[in-house]
Motif scaffolding. Structure first.
Motif, short mmCIF file in Angstrom:
data_model
loop_
_atom_site.label_atom_id
_atom_site.label_comp_id
_atom_site.label_asym_id
_atom_site.label_seq_id
_atom_site.Cartn_x
_atom_site.Cartn_y
_atom_site.Cartn_z
N ALA A 97 50.09 26.02 -6.98
CA ALA A 97 49.16 24.91 -7.22
C ALA A 97 48.17 24.91 -6.05
O ALA A 97 48.56 24.59 -4.92
N LEU A 98 46.94 25.25 -6.30
CA LEU A 98 45.96 25.43 -5.23
C LEU A 98 45.80 24.19 -4.36
O LEU A 98 45.74 24.28 -3.14
N ILE A 99 45.75 23.00 -4.98
CA ILE A 99 45.50 21.79 -4.20
C ILE A 99 46.63 21.52 -3.20
O ILE A 99 46.39 21.09 -2.06
N LYS A 100 47.86 21.79 -3.62
CA LYS A 100 48.99 21.54 -2.72
C LYS A 100 48.98 22.53 -1.55
O LYS A 100 49.24 22.15 -0.40
N ARG A 101 48.71 23.80 -1.87
CA ARG A 101 48.71 24.82 -0.82
C ARG A 101 47.59 24.58 0.19
O ARG A 101 47.81 24.61 1.41
N VAL A 102 46.39 24.31 -0.30
CA VAL A 102 45.25 24.14 0.59
C VAL A 102 45.38 22.85 1.41
O VAL A 102 44.96 22.80 2.57
N SER A 103 45.99 21.82 0.83
CA SER A 103 46.17 20.57 1.57
C SER A 103 47.07 20.76 2.79
O SER A 103 46.94 20.04 3.78
N ASN A 104 47.97 21.77 2.74
CA ASN A 104 48.79 22.06 3.92
C ASN A 104 47.94 22.51 5.09
O ASN A 104 48.20 22.17 6.25
N TYR A 105 46.89 23.30 4.80
CA TYR A 105 46.01 23.78 5.86
C TYR A 105 45.11 22.65 6.39
O TYR A 105 44.64 22.73 7.52
N ALA A 106 44.89 21.64 5.58
CA ALA A 106 44.05 20.52 6.02
C ALA A 106 44.76 19.65 7.04
O ALA A 106 44.12 18.90 7.80
N ASN A 107 46.09 19.73 7.08
CA ASN A 107 46.88 18.97 8.06
C ASN A 107 46.78 19.65 9.43
O ASN A 107 47.11 20.84 9.56
N PRO A 108 46.37 18.97 10.47
CA PRO A 108 46.18 19.62 11.78
C PRO A 108 47.49 19.93 12.51
O PRO A 108 47.46 20.63 13.53
N ASN A 109 48.62 19.47 12.01
CA ASN A 109 49.89 19.66 12.73
C ASN A 109 50.86 20.55 11.94
O ASN A 109 50.73 20.72 10.73
N GLY A 110 51.84 21.10 12.67
CA GLY A 110 52.94 21.82 12.03
C GLY A 110 52.68 23.27 11.69
O GLY A 110 53.40 23.85 10.87
N HIS A 111 51.68 23.87 12.29
CA HIS A 111 51.36 25.27 11.98
C HIS A 111 51.79 26.18 13.12
O HIS A 111 51.80 25.79 14.29
N SER A 112 52.11 27.43 12.78
CA SER A 112 52.37 28.43 13.80
C SER A 112 51.07 28.74 14.54
O SER A 112 49.98 28.41 14.07
N ALA A 113 51.19 29.42 15.69
CA ALA A 113 50.00 29.74 16.48
C ALA A 113 49.04 30.61 15.67
O ALA A 113 47.81 30.43 15.74
N ARG A 114 49.59 31.53 14.89
CA ARG A 114 48.75 32.43 14.08
C ARG A 114 47.97 31.64 13.04
O ARG A 114 46.75 31.82 12.88
N ILE A 115 48.63 30.76 12.30
CA ILE A 115 47.97 30.00 11.24
C ILE A 115 46.96 29.02 11.84
O ILE A 115 45.86 28.83 11.31
N ALA A 116 47.33 28.42 12.97
CA ALA A 116 46.40 27.48 13.63
C ALA A 116 45.12 28.20 14.05
O ALA A 116 44.01 27.66 13.91
N ARG A 117 45.27 29.41 14.56
CA ARG A 117 44.10 30.19 14.98
C ARG A 117 43.24 30.55 13.77
O ARG A 117 42.02 30.49 13.81
N MET A 118 43.90 30.90 12.67
CA MET A 118 43.17 31.25 11.44
C MET A 118 42.38 30.04 10.93
O MET A 118 41.20 30.16 10.57
N ILE A 119 43.01 28.87 10.90
CA ILE A 119 42.33 27.67 10.41
C ILE A 119 41.13 27.33 11.30
O ILE A 119 40.06 26.97 10.81
N SER A 120 41.32 27.50 12.60
CA SER A 120 40.24 27.14 13.55
C SER A 120 39.00 28.01 13.34
O SER A 120 37.88 27.59 13.64
N GLU A 121 39.17 29.24 12.85
CA GLU A 121 38.04 30.15 12.63
C GLU A 121 37.41 29.99 11.25
O GLU A 121 36.37 30.59 10.96
N THR A 122 38.03 29.20 10.37
CA THR A 122 37.56 29.08 8.99
C THR A 122 36.33 28.17 8.90
O THR A 122 36.33 27.05 9.38
N THR A 123 35.28 28.69 8.24
CA THR A 123 34.06 27.89 8.02
C THR A 123 33.74 27.74 6.53
O THR A 123 32.86 26.96 6.16
N SER A 124 34.44 28.49 5.67
CA SER A 124 34.26 28.34 4.22
C SER A 124 35.45 28.96 3.50
O SER A 124 36.23 29.71 4.09
N MET A 125 35.57 28.61 2.21
CA MET A 125 36.67 29.13 1.40
C MET A 125 36.16 29.53 0.02
O MET A 125 35.13 29.03 -0.44
N MET A 126 36.89 30.45 -0.63
CA MET A 126 36.59 30.87 -2.00
C MET A 126 37.87 30.77 -2.81
O MET A 126 38.98 30.99 -2.28
#
Length: 619
Positions: free
Chosen positions: A45-74
């Motif tokens: 379910a796309l909305i559930k998965r993407v909403s996890n990335y919208a939460n600023p807490n609870g991510h590994s260092a790798r995922i946090a770094r990936m989110i910080s570099e994100t400026t758009s999505m497809m």
């Protein structure tokens, strides 16, 4: 006038997409400010998965770094989660995102083919698409494993390995018959019915249905001895020995596993080795190790990504035996089973023979990674030494070495080899057939100019902003100051003169170890005779020379084997064979008059005129 608002980034950027998503399954891509794909993922379910990335807490260092570099999505929605999984792995292989686990080596594996298009089937090695009619057995881990098995099968079953054209033109047995590796059906040394029995035995063996084959052969040998047919008895004895050698050479021959890939992962300090053992027909058909780019992921995600990418262009076996559990095991089983329209099991054994198999594979993975890490450490020191020796800003990540090969200008080729932190990158070697018609025979500089211009024009077209790792940090050129100056001028014309370039020239007596190195704007210099960097450069130069020479020899052999009849429009294999049988040689066809050409079976008057005109127009 107020400035436009800064583009959203990180969690806020991800959050801005939530209002456009729903519970549909699909695939999402996260992109950076330069529109480079950072990560490809799938979701039930796309909305559930993407909403996890919208939460600023609870991510590994790798995922946090990936989110910080994100400026758009497809986003791409799919009908099912299985379809999303397959699409995700295809996109990962195509786009090679920075934060995904990536399988670096995904070459096809060889098979053994027993053809069915001839009255006397051929046994041969096959790689690539399975277009030829016949029975395929595999995969084997390497060409070496196939060659060893073919060699043993020839001794045991005496099937021919020659091509159909060789078979048709033989008048006496070849060496394979003399050394007891072929039954010589080409000259009638065996009947078609008896040969068919050998084919059937071979197929049974390769399918794992050969439990009592040696007992049958032993009985036949005893009967032949009683009938005083000692030559036939000796041949049967040799086949029994060959079968025994096959089973001994395979080492591991599991009794309870008929068809499986045994896959084990060892992860250490962010580096991984995945060992794959191929079990088919209760026989071990070799093993292969892989070193995926882990992107600091954990074992379940690495194995999950490996399975998806590994089987994206390969047929999975009935069972896949793993050392670690994966995310969404049932989903992966469903996706792989759907691909081949039969059930695929993914097992995680805890005891028994399957556990012993995966434990052995895990031990191999651990030992292979230890060797790889040791080699990588040595390679890193060498690259650091190269940077110091040639005054580079940093150790080169990609070194390209160029060399040319020709004989008095004929069959000229250029070769490019690549080396980096992982050693020689053989899957990135390139050969260049020299096309310049205005080149003077032996014009090495002209050939080098053509090779470099073709190489960098393509790079500029495919990756003008240098976003990929395909751009070199250092070029090594075979030559001295004149060659370096000329190559530098070429690179200046193409606006790539910022790439470091070094010429490697032999000393006065051309002895290895007395090389001189040339760089623009500096005096020639040499390295200490026992300097490891000197040995490293020599290995690179020798590898480039070997590759260029090998490419040239292959091209020359191909041109020598070329038949003049191949150039005649409308003359295919059948007509060519008819012409050669009638006249004896291509030269005789070229000298033939029109009336003689018309007398050849299968050659019409119009075709005869075409052949006659072709050779007479050439003088």
């Amino acid at each position: 006038m107020s400035e436009p608002p800064a583009p959203l980034r990180g969690h806020k950027c991800v959050q801005s997409y939530l209002k456009t998503l729903d519970n549909s399954p699909g695939v999402y891509r996260m992109l950076d400010a330069q529109q480079r794909v950072l990560y490809v993922g799938k979701a039930k379910a796309l909305i559930k998965r993407v909403s996890n990335y919208a939460n600023p807490n609870g991510h590994s260092a790798r995922i946090a770094r990936m989110i910080s570099e994100t400026t758009s999505m497809m986003f791409l929605t799919t009908k099912t989660e299985t379809e999303a999984l397959l699409l995700e792995q295809n996109l990962i292989k195509q786009l090679k995102p920075k934060f995904n686990v990536l399988l670096r080596d995904d070459k096809s594996f060889p098979n053994i083919l027993v053809t069915t298009t001839h009255g006397y089937p051929q046994l041969k090695k096959h790689r690539g698409a399975k277009r030829e009619k016949g029975s395929y057995y595999g995969p084997f881990a390497s060409v070496g494993a196939v060659n060893r098995t073919l060699n043993q099968l020839q001794r045991a079953f005496l099937l021919r390995t020659c091509s159909d054209s060789d078979f048709e033109t033989r008048s006496r047995p070849c060496l394979q018959y003399q050394i007891k590796r072929c039954a010589a059906p080409c000259v009638g040394k065996i009947s078609q019915d008896d040969y068919a029995k050998l084919v059937k035995d071979t197929q049974k063996y390769l399918s794992g249905r050969s439990t009592n084959m040696q007992e049958k052969l032993a009985k036949q040998m005893q009967e032949a001895s009683e009938e005083m047919a000692f030559e036939r008895a000796a041949a049967l004895r040799d086949r029994i020995r060959a079968l025994t050698q096959v089973q001994t050479a395979q080492g591991i021959n599991p009794q309870t596993v008929s068809e499986a890939d045994v896959i084990a992962l060892h992860l250490e300090h962010g580096q991984a080795c995945i060992q794959v053992f191929f079990i088919r027909a209760n026989q071990n058909w070799g093993n292969r190790d892989f070193y995926p780019k882990t992107a600091d992921a954990a074992e379940p995600e690495i194995l999950q990504a490996f399975l998806g990418q590994f089987y994206s262009d390969k047929e999975p076996p009935r069972q896949i035996i793993l050392s670690h559990d994966i995310e969404d095991r049932e989903l992966m089983e469903s996706a792989l089973g759907e691909k081949i329209d039969r059930k695929v099991e993914i097992l995680l054994p805890q005891r028994g023979e399957k556990y012993e198999l995966v434990t052995g594979a895990l031990r191999n993975a651990r030992e292979s990674l230890a060797r790889k890490m040791s080699e990588s450490a040595t390679q890193a020191k060498l690259l650091q030494g190269v940077a110091e020796a040639f005054n580079l800003d940093a150790p080169p990540k990609r070194i390209e070495v160029y060399d040319n090969s020709h004989i008095q200008g004929t069959n000229a080729v250029g070769g490019m080899i690549v080396a980096g932190a992982d050693g020689f990158l053989r899957n990135q070697y390139r050969k260049f057939n020299i096309k310049g018609e205005d080149l003077v025979p032996g014009d090495d500089f002209g050939m080098m100019k053509e090779v470099l211009m073709r190489r960098f024009k393509r790079l500029q077209k495919e990756d003008p902003e240098r976003k990929t790792d395909m751009w070199p940090d250092l070029l090594l050129i075979d030559g001295g100051a004149g060659q370096v100056s000329a190559v530098r001028q070429i690179m200046r014309e193409m606006n790539v003169e910022d790439i470091a370039m070094v010429g490697v020239a032999k000393g006065e007596d051309r002895d290895a170890g007395k090389e001189e190195f040339h760089r623009t704007g500096t005096r020639p210099f040499a390295l200490r005779h026992n300097d490891p960097v000197l040995y490293f450069i020599q290995r690179l130069r020798d590898e480039a020379h070997r590759f260029a020479i090998g490419t040239h020899r292959a091209k020359r052999a191909k041109s020598q084997m070329k038949n003049p009849l191949d150039e005649v429009e409308g003359v295919g294999p059948k007509r060519k064979k008819a012409l050669l049988l009638h006249f004896g040689s291509a030269k005789a066809v070229a000298r033939a008059n029109l009336a003689d050409l018309r007398n050849v079976d299968g050659v019409s008057d119009a075709m005869a005129q075409t052949i006659y005109d072709h050779f007479h127009e050439k003088g």
